[in-house]
Design an enzyme around this catalytic site. Structure first.
Site, PDB file in Angstrom:
ATOM      1  N   ASN A 186     -22.729 -61.489 -13.258  1.00  0.00           N
ATOM      2  CA  ASN A 186     -22.138 -61.313 -14.589  1.00  0.00           C
ATOM      3  C   ASN A 186     -20.985 -62.306 -14.731  1.00  0.00           C
ATOM      4  O   ASN A 186     -20.674 -63.079 -13.815  1.00  0.00           O
ATOM      5  CB  ASN A 186     -21.669 -59.864 -14.771  1.00  0.00           C
ATOM      6  CG  ASN A 186     -21.335 -59.542 -16.213  1.00  0.00           C
ATOM      7  OD1 ASN A 186     -22.147 -59.812 -17.115  1.00  0.00           O
ATOM      8  ND2 ASN A 186     -20.167 -58.997 -16.479  1.00  0.00           N
ATOM      9  N   LYS A 187     -20.367 -62.296 -15.873  1.00  0.00           N
ATOM     10  CA  LYS A 187     -19.290 -63.236 -16.199  1.00  0.00           C
ATOM     11  C   LYS A 187     -18.277 -63.360 -15.065  1.00  0.00           C
ATOM     12  O   LYS A 187     -17.913 -62.354 -14.444  1.00  0.00           O
ATOM     13  CB  LYS A 187     -18.619 -62.767 -17.497  1.00  0.00           C
ATOM     14  CG  LYS A 187     -17.512 -63.625 -18.025  1.00  0.00           C
ATOM     15  CD  LYS A 187     -17.896 -65.081 -18.163  1.00  0.00           C
ATOM     16  CE  LYS A 187     -19.152 -65.305 -18.990  1.00  0.00           C
ATOM     17  NZ  LYS A 187     -19.678 -66.685 -18.865  1.00  0.00           N
ATOM     18  N   GLN A 191     -14.463 -64.218 -24.270  1.00  0.00           N
ATOM     19  CA  GLN A 191     -15.419 -63.337 -24.953  1.00  0.00           C
ATOM     20  C   GLN A 191     -14.835 -61.946 -25.212  1.00  0.00           C
ATOM     21  O   GLN A 191     -15.236 -61.268 -26.152  1.00  0.00           O
ATOM     22  CB  GLN A 191     -16.708 -63.188 -24.118  1.00  0.00           C
ATOM     23  CG  GLN A 191     -17.588 -64.415 -24.108  1.00  0.00           C
ATOM     24  CD  GLN A 191     -17.289 -65.304 -22.907  1.00  0.00           C
ATOM     25  OE1 GLN A 191     -16.177 -65.328 -22.406  1.00  0.00           O
ATOM     26  NE2 GLN A 191     -18.282 -66.039 -22.457  1.00  0.00           N
ATOM     27  N   ARG A 206     -24.758 -66.069 -27.262  1.00  0.00           N
ATOM     28  CA  ARG A 206     -24.622 -65.924 -25.817  1.00  0.00           C
ATOM     29  C   ARG A 206     -24.881 -64.456 -25.510  1.00  0.00           C
ATOM     30  O   ARG A 206     -25.108 -63.657 -26.405  1.00  0.00           O
ATOM     31  CB  ARG A 206     -23.283 -66.449 -25.286  1.00  0.00           C
ATOM     32  CG  ARG A 206     -22.142 -66.537 -26.234  1.00  0.00           C
ATOM     33  CD  ARG A 206     -21.634 -65.211 -26.695  1.00  0.00           C
ATOM     34  NE  ARG A 206     -21.376 -64.362 -25.556  1.00  0.00           N
ATOM     35  CZ  ARG A 206     -21.410 -63.072 -25.566  1.00  0.00           C
ATOM     36  NH1 ARG A 206     -21.676 -62.404 -26.684  1.00  0.00           N
ATOM     37  NH2 ARG A 206     -21.178 -62.355 -24.492  1.00  0.00           N
ATOM     38  N   GLY A 207     -24.822 -64.115 -24.217  1.00  0.00           N
ATOM     39  CA  GLY A 207     -25.209 -62.753 -23.829  1.00  0.00           C
ATOM     40  C   GLY A 207     -26.695 -62.777 -23.485  1.00  0.00           C
ATOM     41  O   GLY A 207     -27.500 -63.294 -24.264  1.00  0.00           O
ATOM     42  N   ALA A 208     -27.027 -62.213 -22.321  1.00  0.00           N
ATOM     43  CA  ALA A 208     -28.387 -62.369 -21.796  1.00  0.00           C
ATOM     44  C   ALA A 208     -29.493 -61.975 -22.786  1.00  0.00           C
ATOM     45  O   ALA A 208     -30.408 -62.768 -23.045  1.00  0.00           O
ATOM     46  CB  ALA A 208     -28.504 -61.597 -20.486  1.00  0.00           C
ATOM     47  N   ASP A 236     -26.137 -60.528 -16.268  1.00  0.00           N
ATOM     48  CA  ASP A 236     -27.054 -61.574 -16.729  1.00  0.00           C
ATOM     49  C   ASP A 236     -28.318 -61.636 -15.885  1.00  0.00           C
ATOM     50  O   ASP A 236     -29.341 -62.159 -16.323  1.00  0.00           O
ATOM     51  CB  ASP A 236     -26.360 -62.941 -16.677  1.00  0.00           C
ATOM     52  CG  ASP A 236     -25.377 -63.065 -17.823  1.00  0.00           C
ATOM     53  OD1 ASP A 236     -24.259 -62.535 -17.690  1.00  0.00           O
ATOM     54  OD2 ASP A 236     -25.751 -63.646 -18.855  1.00  0.00           O
TER      55      ASP A 236
HETATM   56  O1  MRU Z   1     -21.432 -66.641 -20.929  1.00  0.00           O
HETATM   57  P1  MRU Z   1     -21.886 -65.445 -21.716  1.00  0.00           P
HETATM   58  O2  MRU Z   1     -20.958 -65.071 -22.812  1.00  0.00           O
HETATM   59  O3  MRU Z   1     -23.313 -65.600 -22.178  1.00  0.00           O
HETATM   60  O4  MRU Z   1     -21.867 -64.267 -20.655  1.00  0.00           O
HETATM   61  C1  MRU Z   1     -22.302 -62.993 -21.065  1.00  0.00           C
HETATM   62  C2  MRU Z   1     -22.130 -61.939 -20.037  1.00  0.00           C
HETATM   63  O5  MRU Z   1     -21.683 -62.200 -18.937  1.00  0.00           O
HETATM   64  C3  MRU Z   1     -22.602 -60.570 -20.391  1.00  0.00           C
HETATM   65  O6  MRU Z   1     -21.866 -59.606 -19.703  1.00  0.00           O
HETATM   66  C4  MRU Z   1     -24.087 -60.423 -20.026  1.00  0.00           C
HETATM   67  O7  MRU Z   1     -24.851 -61.440 -20.594  1.00  0.00           O
HETATM   68  C5  MRU Z   1     -24.635 -59.116 -20.438  1.00  0.00           C
HETATM   69  S1  MRU Z   1     -24.905 -59.029 -22.158  1.00  0.00           S
HETATM   70  C6  MRU Z   1     -25.502 -57.520 -22.580  1.00  0.00           C
END
Ligand code: MRU
Length: 364
Positions: free
Chosen positions: A253-254, A202, A52-54, A243
């Protein structure tokens, strides 16, 4: 992670037909490496959040397209099929579409026999570039932390972060964490408030784990504690990831990021968002109206996952039959963002700010 050789995705040594990832669902208790042998394993890994993470979502999509080209009986058709399925795997992080579009452009007009080689080189390039981009973000953000340390006369710099925008969300270094790792390496006294980040935790499970691996002092707090800490002068700066960033500087973002931005604004605390340019969606302006927000499974809210002794276990915390909502992201309007930390420097969260750093993209 901040060691140079850490990676979150790689080709299996001695087996160019398999891609390997860290199964992040198992952290912090177990460090488990998971094989992706078919492109559909990549779809599953993104959808079910092994990764996960963009930026890492984008890189996983690129490597999945390589697997499609390599193992498909009709590589061109298989790559197209894989691209369509990958695009559907998670809706909010724009890096997914960015990586798929990039690979498909490279692959265009490539003879079927050469397809796997061409896509492999592009997937490798996407990963190598991401490492450089994150380091660039680190260098751009470091002076913000140095200035706070100077103002506090060497006192600890307290950074609050939400979710995991760390090495685990990228290929290495992270976005929000890159300035923190560089500051720590230079001997600055940095302490991180880690939001637990319900419902998938996370912060607790990933950010706290990777900060511990790197020896960075940190404290896990529940999601609702940030505002209180800000009121009492315990937070010097907030840095989160994103994201998807609109061309006018709104950031998705999250879930819960927006509330931290509101609290920071009310307390006069700088709220920065760290982002690789791959996260900018130049086709959107109004984040609230235009960014699709993923709604995830109710189980993530009704169940808590953990460990009893050596056994993983799940506990139901919400009564059966209770209606549950689970939006995974929210949008923080640009007006609440003090600045954007990119690989090309820090800019205002505005169309002019982003266009000043990325004129070629803004014009295109
Ligand atoms: O649902 P996730 O864990 O994929 O969400 C991730 C985030 O919200 C991060 O802050 C975002 O992807 C930036 S990662 C460098």
């Amino acid at each position: 992670m901040s060691s140079d050789d850490f990676r979150t995705i790689w080709l299996k040594p001695g087996d160019a037909g398999t891609v390997q990832i860290i199964d992040q669902r198992q952290l912090p208790h177990d460090f488990v490496i998971h094989d992706l042998a078919h492109w559909s394993d990549g779809v599953e890994a993104i959808r079910d959040m092994y990764v996960r993470g963009a930026p890492l979502i984008g890189a996983t999509a690129a490597w999945s397209l390589y697997l499609a080209a390599l193992h498909g009986q009709f590589p061109t058709e298989e790559v197209r099929k894989a691209a369509a399925a990958l695009l559907e795997s998670r809706p909010t992080a724009v890096n997914l579409r960015w990586a798929i579009d990039r690979v498909m452009r490279q692959a265009q007009d490539t003879p079927a026999d050469d397809l796997a080689g061409v896509i492999r080189r592009d997937a490798e390039a996407i990963c190598a570039e991401d490492v450089e981009i994150c380091l660039g973000i680190g260098r751009a953000g470091l002076p913000l932390l140095e200035a706070i340390a100077e103002r506090k006369d060497g006192g600890a710099v307290n950074v609050l972060t939400h979710c995991n925008a760390g090495a685990l969300a990228t290929i290495n270094w992270g976005t929000a964490t890159a300035p923190i790792y560089l500051a720590h390496q230079q001997g600055l006294d940095v302490h991180v408030w880690v939001d637990e980040t319900r419902p998938r935790n996370q912060g607790t499970q990933l950010t706290a784990w990777e900060l511990a691996q790197n020896g960075v002092p940190h404290t896990v707090i529940v999601d609702n504690a940030g505002g209180h800490l800000m009121q009492h002068g315990e937070v010097d700066i907030v840095i989160t990831g994103t994201d998807r960033t609109t061309r006018s500087g709104d950031v998705a973002n999250k879930i819960g990021t927006y509330l931290k931005a509101l609290a920071a604004n009310d307390n006069g605390i700088p709220f920065y968002v760290a982002l690789p340019s791959t996260t900018i969606d130049w086709t959107t302006r109004d984040g609230i109206a235009e960014i699709p927000i993923e709604e995830r499974n109710a189980d993530e809210v009704t169940m808590s996952y953990g460990r009893v002794g050596d056994d993983r276990c799940a506990v139901r915390t919400v009564a059966e039959g209770t209606r549950v909502g689970n939006p995974a992201f929210d949008v923080t309007p640009a007006r609440l963002v003090t600045g954007l930390i990119t690989e090309r420097g820090v800019c205002a969260a505005s169309e002019e700010g982003l266009a000043g750093l990325f004129p070629e993209e803004a014009a295109g």
